[in-house]
Design a protein around this motif. Structure first.
Motif, PDB file in Angstrom:
ATOM      1  N   GLN A 299      95.258  -5.925 -44.235  1.00  0.00           N
ATOM      2  CA  GLN A 299      94.274  -5.975 -43.232  1.00  0.00           C
ATOM      3  C   GLN A 299      93.874  -7.273 -43.145  1.00  0.00           C
ATOM      4  O   GLN A 299      93.886  -8.079 -44.072  1.00  0.00           O
TER       5      GLN A 299
ATOM      6  N   LEU B  21      85.735  -7.645 -41.855  1.00  0.00           N
ATOM      7  CA  LEU B  21      86.987  -7.038 -41.197  1.00  0.00           C
ATOM      8  C   LEU B  21      87.202  -7.810 -39.945  1.00  0.00           C
ATOM      9  O   LEU B  21      85.897  -7.953 -39.074  1.00  0.00           O
TER      10      LEU B  21
ATOM     11  N   GLY C 256      90.615  -5.137 -34.476  1.00  0.00           N
ATOM     12  CA  GLY C 256      91.517  -4.725 -34.516  1.00  0.00           C
ATOM     13  C   GLY C 256      92.550  -5.692 -33.646  1.00  0.00           C
ATOM     14  O   GLY C 256      93.835  -5.740 -33.949  1.00  0.00           O
TER      15      GLY C 256
ATOM     16  N   GLU D 298      90.308  -0.962 -36.846  1.00  0.00           N
ATOM     17  CA  GLU D 298      90.778  -1.691 -38.193  1.00  0.00           C
ATOM     18  C   GLU D 298      89.777  -1.030 -39.191  1.00  0.00           C
ATOM     19  O   GLU D 298      90.024  -1.306 -40.484  1.00  0.00           O
TER      20      GLU D 298
ATOM     21  N   SER E  99      84.687  -7.092 -36.684  1.00  0.00           N
ATOM     22  CA  SER E  99      84.714  -5.723 -36.107  1.00  0.00           C
ATOM     23  C   SER E  99      83.312  -5.496 -36.153  1.00  0.00           C
ATOM     24  O   SER E  99      82.323  -5.718 -36.683  1.00  0.00           O
TER      25      SER E  99
ATOM     26  N   ASP F 107      93.705  -8.555 -35.626  1.00  0.00           N
ATOM     27  CA  ASP F 107      94.667  -8.069 -36.847  1.00  0.00           C
ATOM     28  C   ASP F 107      95.939  -7.672 -36.153  1.00  0.00           C
ATOM     29  O   ASP F 107      96.903  -8.077 -36.805  1.00  0.00           O
TER      30      ASP F 107
ATOM     31  N   ALA G  36      96.858   0.335 -32.056  1.00  0.00           N
ATOM     32  CA  ALA G  36      96.334  -0.051 -33.846  1.00  0.00           C
ATOM     33  C   ALA G  36      96.686   1.516 -34.609  1.00  0.00           C
ATOM     34  O   ALA G  36      96.802   1.504 -35.742  1.00  0.00           O
TER      35      ALA G  36
ATOM     36  N   ASN H 240      94.683  -3.613 -48.092  1.00  0.00           N
ATOM     37  CA  ASN H 240      93.664  -2.844 -47.667  1.00  0.00           C
ATOM     38  C   ASN H 240      93.289  -1.639 -48.240  1.00  0.00           C
ATOM     39  O   ASN H 240      93.634  -0.442 -48.090  1.00  0.00           O
TER      40      ASN H 240
END
Lengths: 253, 437
Positions: B58, B143, B146, B204, B116, B149, B403, B189
């Motif tokens: 992640q 984080l 998403g 995420e 995030s 990521d 995702a 992750n």
């Protein structure tokens, strides 16, 4: 009358509709070897299994008649077959040791019947039984080895040791040598002859020579009937019934 | 040179040739079947792993944040606590970006959007767990969104970002600058295994924590109920019951039950456990009970098969020395049958672990955002709504954000790993305890 160990009168055995044993009367003496002979399917094994009620495990099997051991009706509702089988031991056709150690095989019966108060007692019973079964010398150094690792003849002697460890009075043997080679057979036969001093032995056999060698009395079964029963010598040399004569001389069976 | 009735052995006659050809053909069919099966399996695994392997890594944004005791107090007393913490994070991020001259002409809102939405609550948890952090500066791994990521996993490109209202090309450029600066890192992750599910906007942050716990609780229920009931029923049927038409009917029906579609058990569970017994809907207890019903026939059938495989001579031997029926079963038959029973049970459990349909019917498809109170010490066991691994997979595949496809595949891999472990355990136990005679 009282010196008979087992006395069977008018015994009928049915497997469902099949009438396997027809009206058999037999009296078996104590401290003798009695052989049951006859062609395959004649009912000799079935009859043997009525003597310790092993037939109870077969749902469709029904036994009628009167079988007494020491004068007591073994099919009386008050009789627990478990108690009966401790008194009437059995050795089977195929050696069937438990997949456990030699020691545990022999010790199992005394354990469940509470015959040993402590470990020393149990050791003694195991040793005595193995000695009686002529296996002690071969097994004493490997009591922890699995019983299934022994040779066929040793396994069968282990089964005999296991049977006599519960101190039975009668020993039933269902073709104990049929899976053994001639040497192992000779050892077991020798053993049977010794066991006669302590037990009443009933042996089912296919081999007439074996019956002649080990038994004092012989019963000849044919098609579910007891054809002839008497002294072994007499059955083999001077049978009364023509069917017995035919079987012994190899014409039937 | 004499020719016998059979002709020469060195030349094949027509019949033999035909037979050999048939044999060759049959081998080819068999080989073909195996190749197809293996190829299908390989394709399945490859597609799942290709889709899902990335879910175990992640993207995090790592930068220093300073927070004072007053700020903590203010945040804790505000109405939207995580919102307040988000503000502090944003201040920290902005300070970092200006210091390193990374922001350039990217709008500030875009920069904040790269973190995030879950970061505020993560930060709050961290502060609550480490009260000493007040007044200090510390490095935070937060984080990344998403989409960011996804950019590092190849899902998002500058072209797609131009069409996507959730991400802008400017954000991707900033992400590249951050990565070059070492502030954007990919890590293993762990959160995937511990986090509960997250909303559609925060793929995420979505994790399997609740699903794994729910599945474990259900397996515990199944094991505690199905194993003793199944083994007791099998022993009775196999060793004690007289063979008559009643036992025949029971036997046929057990075989039938094993073939009943699992969703039928869901309907049954809904009717009995939820509508009649009024247990909590979606709870692992109800799920476990339904799966128990479903697993029982499997366990009974495999247990009976392993009891049957014990040679009767062992039973005769035990009875012959005067053991009772029960002694012969418990001292001799059962120990010998136990490897088979264990294998059957584990395979039944593995089947139950992967079962989805009945759980959908009893409402285990619920979206569970928080760890259910059932999993904390002071709540009634098994009583709260939960979810389960296969249901979580089903749930994630329903969502639109790509995702979640990655998450679903990751969850399938996790489920497969659990199944693999269970089956390996079954094989190991069988090999270890198997006795030969």
């Amino acid at each position: 009358m009282t010196d008979y160990k087992i006395s069977a009168k008018g015994v009928q055995v049915y497997y469902g509709d099949n009438h396997a044993i027809k009206d058999v009367d037999v009296q078996i003496e104590d401290k003798t070897v009695t052989a049951f002979i006859g062609p395959s399917g004649c009912g000799k094994s079935t009859f043997l299994r009525t003597l310790n009620r092993m037939n109870d495990t077969i749902d469709i099997c029904r036994v009628v008649g009167d079988i007494r051991i020491d004068g007591e009706d073994i099919y009386d509702p008050a009789v627990d077959p478990v108690q009966l089988r401790a008194k009437v031991g059995m050795v089977f056709q195929k050696p069937n040791p438990f997949p456990k150690s030699i020691y545990d095989n022999v010790a199992y019966g005394p354990k469940i019947h509470g015959l040993a108060r402590n470990k020393a007692d149990l050791d003694e019973i195991v040793e005595k039984s193995l000695r009686k079964a002529a296996l002690w010398n071969e097994a004493k150094d490997r009591l922890d080895a699995p019983g299934t690792g022994l040779s066929g003849g040793q396994q069968q002697r282990l089964c005999i040791a296991r049977a006599i460890a519960t101190a039975p009075e009668v020993l039933l043997m269902d073709e104990p040598c049929s899976a053994l080679d001639p040497i192992a057979t000779a050892q077991v036969e020798e053993l049977i002859d010794e066991l006669r001093q302590s037990y009443s032995v009933v042996i089912v056999t296919h081999s007439m020579q074996q019956a002649a060698r080990v038994s004092q009395r012989t019963a000849f079964f044919h098609l579910g009937n007891l054809v002839e029963y008497g002294e072994t010598d007499k059955i083999f040399t001077n049978p009364e019934d023509p069917r017995t004569e035919s079987y012994i001389s190899g014409r039937i069976g | 040179m004499s020719t016998s009735k059979h002709g020469s052995l060195l030349t094949l006659d027509a019949r033999t040739k035909k037979r050999n050809a048939a044999e060759k053909r049959f081998r080819a069919y068999g080989l073909g079947a195996i190749v197809i099966a293996v190829a299908a399996l390989a394709m399945l695994l490859i597609s799942i792993i290709a889709n899902g392997a990335s879910s175990f890594r992640q993207t995090y944004i790592s930068f220093p944040v300073t927070i004072s005791a007053e700020e903590i107090e203010a945040a804790e007393s505000s109405l939207l606590k995580t919102g307040a913490y988000n503000k502090i994070i944003q201040t920290g991020l902005l300070a970092y970006l200006t210091e390193r001259d990374l922001l350039q002409d990217t709008p500030e809102a875009d920069a904040f959007g790269m973190i995030s939405g879950e970061a505020g609550s993560t930060f709050r948890q961290f502060i609550l767990a480490n009260p000493d952090a007040a007044g200090t500066t510390f490095q935070l791994d937060l984080l990344a969104n998403g989409r960011i990521d996804g950019y590092y996993k190849g899902r998002v490109t500058a072209e797609t970002a131009a069409l996507d209202k959730n991400v802008t090309p400017a954000q991707l450029e900033l992400a590249d600058r951050l990565a070059a600066d070492g502030a954007l890192v990919k890590q293993f992750n762990w959160d995937f295994f511990t986090n509960p599910d997250a909303s559609d906007q925060r793929p995420e942050a979505a994790g399997l924590g609740v699903a794994i716990l729910g599945s474990l609780y259900m397996m515990a229920v199944v094991l505690c109920l199905a194993l003793p009931i199944g083994v007791a029923a099998s022993i009775y049927l196999e060793e004690f019951a007289r063979k008559n038409w009643i036992t025949d009917v029971i036997e046929v029906n057990i075989a039938n039950l094993a073939a009943v579609p699992s969703i039928v058990y869901g309907i049954l569970g809904l009717a009995i456990f939820i509508n009649f017994a009024e247990f909590n809907q979606s709870s692992p207890l109800v799920g476990g009970l339904v799966l128990t019903l479903m697993t029982l026939p499997t366990i009974i059938i495999s247990t009976r098969a392993s009891l049957k495989s014990i040679p009767p001579s062992i039973r005769d031997a035990a009875l012959g020395v005067g053991a009772s029926k029960m002694q012969s079963v418990f001292h001799h038959v059962l120990p010998l049958a136990s490897p088979g029973i264990l294998t059957g049970t584990i395979i039944g459990l593995a089947q139950a672990l992967g079962e989805t349909a009945p759980l959908l019917l009893i409402g285990m498809v619920a979206f569970v955002k928080e760890y259910p109170a059932a999993y904390t010490a002071d709540a009634g066991l098994f009583g709260e709504a939960s979810t389960a691994l296969p249901v979580q997979v089903f749930n994630w595949t329903q969502r639109s954000d790509p995702a979640f496809v990655e998450r679903a595949s990751g969850a399938i891999i996790t489920l497969l790993i659990f199944l693999l472990i269970m089956n390996a355990l079954a094989i190991f136990l069988r090999k270890k305890f198997e006795r030969r005679w």
